[in-house]
Motif scaffolding. Structure first.
Motif, PDB file in Angstrom:
ATOM      1  N   THR A 149      -2.199   8.682   3.560  1.00 13.03           N
ATOM      2  CA  THR A 149      -3.218   8.560   2.516  1.00 13.03           C
ATOM      3  C   THR A 149      -3.075   7.242   1.762  1.00 13.03           C
ATOM      4  O   THR A 149      -4.061   6.537   1.533  1.00 13.03           O
ATOM      5  N   ALA A 150      -1.847   6.901   1.378  1.00 12.70           N
ATOM      6  CA  ALA A 150      -1.617   5.674   0.597  1.00 12.70           C
ATOM      7  C   ALA A 150      -1.973   4.429   1.396  1.00 12.70           C
ATOM      8  O   ALA A 150      -2.642   3.521   0.891  1.00 12.70           O
ATOM      9  N   ILE A 151      -1.544   4.380   2.638  1.00 13.14           N
ATOM     10  CA  ILE A 151      -1.794   3.183   3.449  1.00 13.14           C
ATOM     11  C   ILE A 151      -3.271   3.067   3.798  1.00 13.14           C
ATOM     12  O   ILE A 151      -3.856   1.981   3.712  1.00 13.14           O
ATOM     13  N   GLU A 152      -3.904   4.171   4.177  1.00  8.60           N
ATOM     14  CA  GLU A 152      -5.311   4.096   4.547  1.00  8.60           C
ATOM     15  C   GLU A 152      -6.218   3.854   3.345  1.00  8.60           C
ATOM     16  O   GLU A 152      -7.360   3.424   3.518  1.00  8.60           O
ATOM     17  N   ALA A 153      -5.731   4.047   2.134  1.00 11.67           N
ATOM     18  CA  ALA A 153      -6.509   3.678   0.942  1.00 11.67           C
ATOM     19  C   ALA A 153      -6.721   2.173   0.888  1.00 11.67           C
ATOM     20  O   ALA A 153      -7.676   1.690   0.263  1.00 11.67           O
ATOM     21  N   ALA A 154      -5.879   1.423   1.570  1.00 13.40           N
ATOM     22  CA  ALA A 154      -5.997  -0.042   1.613  1.00 13.40           C
ATOM     23  C   ALA A 154      -7.068  -0.501   2.594  1.00 13.40           C
ATOM     24  O   ALA A 154      -7.242  -1.702   2.799  1.00 13.40           O
ATOM     25  N   TYR A 212     -13.346  -5.566   3.669  1.00  8.98           N
ATOM     26  CA  TYR A 212     -12.221  -5.808   4.557  1.00  8.98           C
ATOM     27  C   TYR A 212     -11.012  -5.007   4.093  1.00  8.98           C
ATOM     28  O   TYR A 212     -10.880  -4.668   2.922  1.00  8.98           O
ATOM     29  N   ALA A 213     -10.106  -4.731   5.023  1.00  8.67           N
ATOM     30  CA  ALA A 213      -8.892  -3.972   4.720  1.00  8.67           C
ATOM     31  C   ALA A 213      -7.786  -4.906   4.232  1.00  8.67           C
ATOM     32  O   ALA A 213      -7.823  -6.115   4.475  1.00  8.67           O
ATOM     33  N   LEU A 214      -6.802  -4.324   3.588  1.00  6.68           N
ATOM     34  CA  LEU A 214      -5.602  -5.041   3.144  1.00  6.68           C
ATOM     35  C   LEU A 214      -5.962  -6.296   2.347  1.00  6.68           C
ATOM     36  O   LEU A 214      -5.476  -7.386   2.606  1.00  6.68           O
ATOM     37  N   LEU A 259       9.789   5.570  -3.985  1.00  2.00           N
ATOM     38  CA  LEU A 259       9.881   5.013  -2.643  1.00  2.00           C
ATOM     39  C   LEU A 259       9.975   3.500  -2.732  1.00  2.00           C
ATOM     40  O   LEU A 259       9.142   2.855  -3.376  1.00  2.00           O
ATOM     41  N   THR A 260      10.986   2.917  -2.127  1.00  2.00           N
ATOM     42  CA  THR A 260      11.078   1.464  -2.037  1.00  2.00           C
ATOM     43  C   THR A 260      10.436   1.046  -0.725  1.00  2.00           C
ATOM     44  O   THR A 260      10.505   1.775   0.278  1.00  2.00           O
ATOM     45  N   CYS A 261       9.811  -0.117  -0.707  1.00  2.00           N
ATOM     46  CA  CYS A 261       9.047  -0.548   0.461  1.00  2.00           C
ATOM     47  C   CYS A 261       9.244  -2.042   0.704  1.00  2.00           C
ATOM     48  O   CYS A 261       9.241  -2.824  -0.247  1.00  2.00           O
ATOM     49  N   THR A 262       9.377  -2.406   1.978  1.00  2.00           N
ATOM     50  CA  THR A 262       9.462  -3.816   2.348  1.00  2.00           C
ATOM     51  C   THR A 262       8.598  -4.070   3.573  1.00  2.00           C
ATOM     52  O   THR A 262       8.440  -3.199   4.430  1.00  2.00           O
ATOM     53  N   GLY A 263       8.072  -5.268   3.656  1.00  2.00           N
ATOM     54  CA  GLY A 263       7.262  -5.682   4.784  1.00  2.00           C
ATOM     55  C   GLY A 263       8.085  -6.314   5.885  1.00  2.00           C
ATOM     56  O   GLY A 263       7.560  -7.078   6.697  1.00  2.00           O
ATOM     57  N   TYR A 264       9.362  -6.023   5.912  1.00  2.00           N
ATOM     58  CA  TYR A 264      10.279  -6.553   6.922  1.00  2.00           C
ATOM     59  C   TYR A 264      11.399  -5.538   7.118  1.00  2.00           C
ATOM     60  O   TYR A 264      11.557  -4.617   6.323  1.00  2.00           O
ATOM     61  N   VAL A 265      12.168  -5.714   8.161  1.00  2.00           N
ATOM     62  CA  VAL A 265      13.311  -4.828   8.414  1.00  2.00           C
ATOM     63  C   VAL A 265      14.469  -5.303   7.542  1.00  2.00           C
ATOM     64  O   VAL A 265      14.969  -6.413   7.728  1.00  2.00           O
ATOM     65  N   PRO A 266      14.889  -4.492   6.567  1.00  2.00           N
ATOM     66  CA  PRO A 266      15.960  -4.919   5.667  1.00  2.00           C
ATOM     67  C   PRO A 266      17.344  -4.721   6.280  1.00  2.00           C
ATOM     68  O   PRO A 266      17.528  -3.888   7.167  1.00  2.00           O
ATOM     69  N   ASP A 267      18.295  -5.500   5.792  1.00  2.00           N
ATOM     70  CA  ASP A 267      19.689  -5.302   6.214  1.00  2.00           C
ATOM     71  C   ASP A 267      20.217  -3.968   5.716  1.00  2.00           C
ATOM     72  O   ASP A 267      20.939  -3.272   6.413  1.00  2.00           O
ATOM     73  N   ALA A 268      19.872  -3.628   4.484  1.00  2.00           N
ATOM     74  CA  ALA A 268      20.296  -2.365   3.877  1.00  2.00           C
ATOM     75  C   ALA A 268      19.093  -1.760   3.158  1.00  2.00           C
ATOM     76  O   ALA A 268      18.197  -2.480   2.723  1.00  2.00           O
ATOM     77  N   VAL A 269      19.073  -0.440   3.053  1.00  2.00           N
ATOM     78  CA  VAL A 269      17.949   0.225   2.398  1.00  2.00           C
ATOM     79  C   VAL A 269      18.413   0.957   1.150  1.00  2.00           C
ATOM     80  O   VAL A 269      19.561   1.378   1.050  1.00  2.00           O
ATOM     81  N   THR A 270      17.498   1.058   0.192  1.00  2.00           N
ATOM     82  CA  THR A 270      17.673   1.919  -0.968  1.00  2.00           C
ATOM     83  C   THR A 270      16.731   3.080  -0.730  1.00  2.00           C
ATOM     84  O   THR A 270      15.511   2.908  -0.748  1.00  2.00           O
ATOM     85  N   GLU A 271      17.304   4.245  -0.463  1.00  2.00           N
ATOM     86  CA  GLU A 271      16.445   5.350  -0.040  1.00  2.00           C
ATOM     87  C   GLU A 271      15.842   6.089  -1.228  1.00  2.00           C
ATOM     88  O   GLU A 271      16.424   6.043  -2.308  1.00  2.00           O
ATOM     89  N   ALA A 322       0.833  -1.211   0.000  1.00  2.00           N
ATOM     90  CA  ALA A 322       0.000   0.000   0.000  1.00  2.00           C
ATOM     91  C   ALA A 322       0.866   1.258   0.000  1.00  2.00           C
ATOM     92  O   ALA A 322       0.548   2.241  -0.674  1.00  2.00           O
ATOM     93  N   ALA A 323       1.958   1.227   0.747  1.00  2.00           N
ATOM     94  CA  ALA A 323       2.849   2.393   0.838  1.00  2.00           C
ATOM     95  C   ALA A 323       3.488   2.726  -0.512  1.00  2.00           C
ATOM     96  O   ALA A 323       3.838   3.881  -0.764  1.00  2.00           O
TER      97      ALA A 323
END
Length: 149
Positions: A95-100, A107-109, A26-38, A13-14
């Motif tokens: 806004t993006a997340i709550e659109a889900a 139902y959501a998500l 914007l790059t997005c992951t559903g977990y904590v990454p070792d490294a990020v691409t900002e 959703a993000a």
């Protein structure tokens, strides 16, 4: 609720945010990454409150998400972060997340939860992640859904 599936759906959703021209997507992951691409959004810590309704009918998740922006230029980086944290507009994570949430009665998500709400922003500061420093903040998201699944 299946926590991993909920986290992944929030990250999907993000991805709908639209950053100003000239900025990377914007790059997005559903977990904590070792490294990020900002700039990068990810779901982090999860608090679970079981049995919010009788018969395991509802559990509540509070998910702390982070958004990290590169610090090539201190002011420009914070302006990007501010746009992501705004309550509205094309770059708004709220806004993006709550659109889900879906339409009324849905139902959501994509059916993973009953509802969700981006509750607040906190911890606007410099973050060390991996071996780099970013300006960032946390978003706290509440998700409610069936505790029997």
């Amino acid at each position: 609720m299946q926590i991993s599936a909920v986290r992944a759906a929030i990250a999907r959703a993000a991805q709908a945010v639209v950053l100003p021209d000239g900025l990377p997507k914007l790059t997005c992951t559903g977990y904590v990454p070792d490294a990020v691409t900002e700039p990068h959004f990810f779901t982090g810590e999860v608090d679970v409150t079981y049995d919010r309704a009788m018969g395991r009918a509802m559990d509540e998740l509070q998910i702390v998400c982070r958004v990290l922006v590169g610090r090539g230029d201190d002011i420009a980086s914070q302006e990007v972060l501010d746009a992501l944290l705004s309550g509205g507009g094309p770059a708004s994570l709220k806004t993006a997340i709550e659109a889900a949430r879906g339409a009324p009665g849905e139902y959501a998500l994509d059916g993973l939860a009953d509802d969700l709400q981006v509750m607040r922003v906190q911890a606007y500061r410099w973050y060390e992640h991996g071996s780099s420093t970013y300006v960032g903040a946390e978003l706290v998201i509440k998700v409610i859904g069936d505790g029997r699944t």
